[in-house]
Design a protein around this motif. Structure first.
Motif, short mmCIF file in Angstrom:
data_model
loop_
_atom_site.label_atom_id
_atom_site.label_comp_id
_atom_site.label_asym_id
_atom_site.label_seq_id
_atom_site.Cartn_x
_atom_site.Cartn_y
_atom_site.Cartn_z
N ASP A 164 0.83 -1.21 0.00
CA ASP A 164 0.00 0.00 0.00
C ASP A 164 0.86 1.26 0.00
O ASP A 164 0.55 2.23 -0.69
N ALA A 165 1.93 1.25 0.77
CA ALA A 165 2.81 2.41 0.83
C ALA A 165 3.48 2.65 -0.52
O ALA A 165 3.56 3.80 -0.98
N LEU B 221 0.92 4.25 -2.83
CA LEU B 221 0.75 5.67 -2.51
C LEU B 221 1.89 6.50 -3.10
O LEU B 221 1.67 7.56 -3.69
N CYS B 222 3.10 6.01 -2.92
CA CYS B 222 4.28 6.73 -3.41
C CYS B 222 4.29 6.77 -4.93
O CYS B 222 4.55 7.82 -5.53
N ARG C 85 2.35 9.39 -6.76
CA ARG C 85 2.90 10.76 -6.68
C ARG C 85 4.30 10.87 -7.30
O ARG C 85 4.92 11.92 -7.21
N LEU D 147 0.72 4.13 7.95
CA LEU D 147 0.04 4.70 6.78
C LEU D 147 -0.15 6.21 6.92
O LEU D 147 0.01 6.95 5.95
N ASN D 148 -0.47 6.67 8.12
CA ASN D 148 -0.57 8.11 8.34
C ASN D 148 0.76 8.80 8.08
O ASN D 148 0.82 9.84 7.41
N SER E 35 1.59 8.65 4.30
CA SER E 35 0.72 9.57 3.56
C SER E 35 1.19 11.01 3.70
O SER E 35 1.24 11.75 2.71
N ASN E 36 1.54 11.41 4.90
CA ASN E 36 2.06 12.76 5.12
C ASN E 36 3.37 12.97 4.37
O ASN E 36 3.59 14.01 3.75
N VAL F 75 4.52 11.40 1.72
CA VAL F 75 4.29 11.43 0.27
C VAL F 75 3.76 12.79 -0.15
O VAL F 75 4.17 13.35 -1.17
N ARG F 76 2.87 13.34 0.64
CA ARG F 76 2.23 14.62 0.31
C ARG F 76 3.26 15.76 0.20
O ARG F 76 3.08 16.66 -0.60
N GLY G 193 -4.31 13.21 11.77
CA GLY G 193 -3.45 12.05 11.50
C GLY G 193 -2.29 11.89 12.47
O GLY G 193 -2.09 10.81 13.02
#
Length: 177
Positions: A27-28, A31-32, A35, A62-63, A66-67, A69-70, A137
Motif C-alpha cells: 500500500d505504501a 501511494l508513493c 505521486r 500509513l498516516n 501519507s504525510n 508522500v504529500r 493524522g
C-alpha cells in the motif's frame, strides 16, 4: 478520544517487525508511485519478535507515509526504517520534503493542528499541498504510540531538507501487559 479517556483496549499480538512492514509495504509503495515518489524500506531491517496491535501500527505507518508522500517532490523518496534495540521497537519515516520550522515539530502532534506553509514556500504543484486534511493524522499517531507505552517525535533531517518522524515503544508491549 477513547485512547485519551483510557477506554481503548489494546489487542496485543506476538508478531515480527517484518510481518508488520510487509503488510504495509504494498500500500505504501502504491501511494508513493501515484505521486512519483519512491518507497524505500531501509536495508538491514531484520525480523524481530514484537508484541503490538498490528492494525494500529499499520494505521500509524500509513498516516506517516501519507504525510511524507504529500510533501515529497516527484523523484523524491519516502524511507521506512524499523529496528529493535535494547528492548525498544523504533519505526521511522523520512521524507524529502521541506521540513518544518523548529517551533512546529511538537505542535504537529496536537489535534486539529495543520502547518500552513507560507505562500512563498508553497509547492508549485497544488496536489502537493501539505495543508490538506483535518489535522488529526499525527494526533492519532501519537495516541497509538502512547497506547503501546511509547512516544513519537519529529525532527528535521540533518543531511538535507526533509523530516523524520520516529515512533518508539517497548518491543514486548506496553508496561503492565
Amino acid at each position: 478520544a477513547k485512547a485519551e479517556a483510557g477506554t481503548f483496549a489494546l489487542r496485543l499480538q506476538s508478531t515480527t517487525t517484518t510481518a508488520v512492514i510487509d503488510e504495509l509495504a504494498e500500500d505504501a509503495a502504491a501511494l508513493c508511485e501515484d505521486r512519483g515518489v519512491r518507497f524505500v524500506v531501509a536495508a538491514g531491517t531484520a525480523a524481530e519478535a514484537v508484541r503490538c496491535e498490528p492494525v494500529l501500527v499499520r494505521q500509524l505507518l500509513l498516516n506517516l507515509v501519507s504525510n511524507a508522500v504529500r510533501v515529497s517532490p516527484p523523484g523524491g523518496a519516502v524511507t521506512l526504517e524499523s529496528h529493535v534495540r535494547e528492548g525498544q521497537w523504533t519505526l521511522g519515516v523520512t521524507d524529502d520534503g521541506p521540513g518544518l520550522p523548529p517551533d512546529q515539530l511538537e505542535r504537529i502532534f496536537e489535534r486539529f493542528v495543520r502547518y500552513e506553509r507560507p505562500a512563498s514556500e508553497a509547492p508549485a504543484d497544488a496536489a502537493q499541498d501539505s495543508t490538506s486534511g483535518h489535522g488529526l493524522g499525527l494526533a492519532i499517531c501519537r495516541s497509538i504510540a502512547e497506547l503501546h507505552g511509547g512516544t513519537i517525535r519529529a525532527e528535521n533531517r540533518r543531511d538535507r531538507s526533509g523530516l523524520c518522524v520516529e515512533a518508539r515503544w517497548p518491543a514486548d508491549g506496553p508496561p503492565g501487559f
